[in-house]
Design an enzyme around this catalytic site. Sequence first.
Site, mmCIF file in Angstrom:
data_model
loop_
_atom_site.group_PDB
_atom_site.id
_atom_site.type_symbol
_atom_site.label_atom_id
_atom_site.label_comp_id
_atom_site.label_asym_id
_atom_site.label_seq_id
_atom_site.Cartn_x
_atom_site.Cartn_y
_atom_site.Cartn_z
ATOM 1 N N SER A 9 0.854 -1.187 0.000
ATOM 2 C CA SER A 9 0.000 0.000 0.000
ATOM 3 C C SER A 9 0.888 1.234 0.000
ATOM 4 O O SER A 9 1.641 1.470 0.957
ATOM 5 C CB SER A 9 -0.884 0.024 1.248
ATOM 6 N N ASP A 36 -4.580 3.652 -2.141
ATOM 7 C CA ASP A 36 -5.655 4.008 -1.201
ATOM 8 C C ASP A 36 -6.174 5.421 -1.443
ATOM 9 O O ASP A 36 -5.438 6.394 -1.271
ATOM 10 C CB ASP A 36 -5.131 3.902 0.237
ATOM 11 N N HIS A 68 -8.266 1.228 -4.230
ATOM 12 C CA HIS A 68 -9.190 0.995 -3.119
ATOM 13 C C HIS A 68 -9.873 2.323 -2.811
ATOM 14 O O HIS A 68 -9.266 3.216 -2.218
ATOM 15 C CB HIS A 68 -8.377 0.461 -1.927
ATOM 16 N N MET A 70 -12.056 4.711 -0.879
ATOM 17 C CA MET A 70 -12.703 5.006 0.400
ATOM 18 C C MET A 70 -13.301 6.395 0.245
ATOM 19 O O MET A 70 -12.843 7.371 0.868
ATOM 20 C CB MET A 70 -11.677 4.934 1.541
ATOM 21 N N GLY A 144 -8.935 4.176 6.873
ATOM 22 C CA GLY A 144 -8.605 5.583 7.054
ATOM 23 C C GLY A 144 -7.143 5.851 7.333
ATOM 24 O O GLY A 144 -6.646 6.912 6.986
ATOM 25 N N ASP A 177 -6.500 -6.423 4.032
ATOM 26 C CA ASP A 177 -5.914 -5.079 4.094
ATOM 27 C C ASP A 177 -5.967 -4.561 5.526
ATOM 28 O O ASP A 177 -7.050 -4.320 6.066
ATOM 29 C CB ASP A 177 -6.715 -4.159 3.153
ATOM 30 N N GLY A 199 1.151 -1.912 4.109
ATOM 31 C CA GLY A 199 1.663 -0.555 3.971
ATOM 32 C C GLY A 199 2.839 -0.338 4.884
ATOM 33 O O GLY A 199 4.003 -0.427 4.472
ATOM 34 N N SER A 200 2.546 -0.096 6.177
ATOM 35 C CA SER A 200 3.639 0.154 7.117
ATOM 36 C C SER A 200 4.551 -1.059 7.226
ATOM 37 O O SER A 200 5.760 -0.912 7.416
ATOM 38 C CB SER A 200 3.070 0.541 8.484
#
Length: 228
Positions: A9, A36, A68, A70, A144, A177, A199-200
């Site tokens: 991500s 994202d 994705h 949102m 978020g 995710d 991601g992280s």
Amino acid sequence: MTDFAIAPSILSADFARLGEEVDNVLASGADIVHFDVMDNHYVPNLTIGPLVCDALRNHGVTAPIDVHLMVKPVDRIIPDFAKAGASYITFHPEASEHIDRTLGLIKEQGCKSGLVFNPSTPLSHLDYVLDKVDMILLMSVNPGFGGQSFIPATLGKLRQARKIIDDSGLDIRLEIDGGVKVDNIGEIAAAGADTFVAGSGIFSFAQSGDANTYDTILGQFRKELAKV
Ligand code: DX5
Ligand code: ZN
């Protein structure tokens, strides 16, 4: 072995060096770019839009881009992402007034479509539209933000989603995710996921070293997946 795909991500990438970050993570064996899109309305954060997707394509990125969404509403922005080079476009059922129509719109635009399930969103939204879905994305955090912890109840939900897919005989990817790390990717895969957003778990690790640290972290993910 199942066809596992790793989807970094870019939310946790260094945005000032985005093209380079994406090149490096793909060169180290990532399969899909997870993109994202947040609107400060459906979720309390604001990120990137079609211009950035287009910029990555112009930069030379050829890997699938997994958008994705949102955002709410979703329909107006879908053609823009299709033109910008999105491969997959997924959205949250709560963000669309007409789920079947939105899935159809994504397909009409030439993209693969998917539904995203928040931790408390029931899988029953798949009823009647399963044949129009190429990807089921289960959120293992509330959407978020990057860097949150994996919600363990998602493992049971993954098993349910895996059964729905297998019983249908359809070719549908099952993506997870949120909070995916080296120490839990194995049990997530064993529960039925085949596509792993991180991601992280990828970028924050790699930002502490040079580009080769992508080889290290992706190698660790692959090693855990090979045990499943
Ligand atoms: C959260 C996003 C995720 C996020 C995952 O709303 O959909 O893709 O970047 O980040 P990590 O892997 O850090 O939980
Ligand atoms: Zn995401």
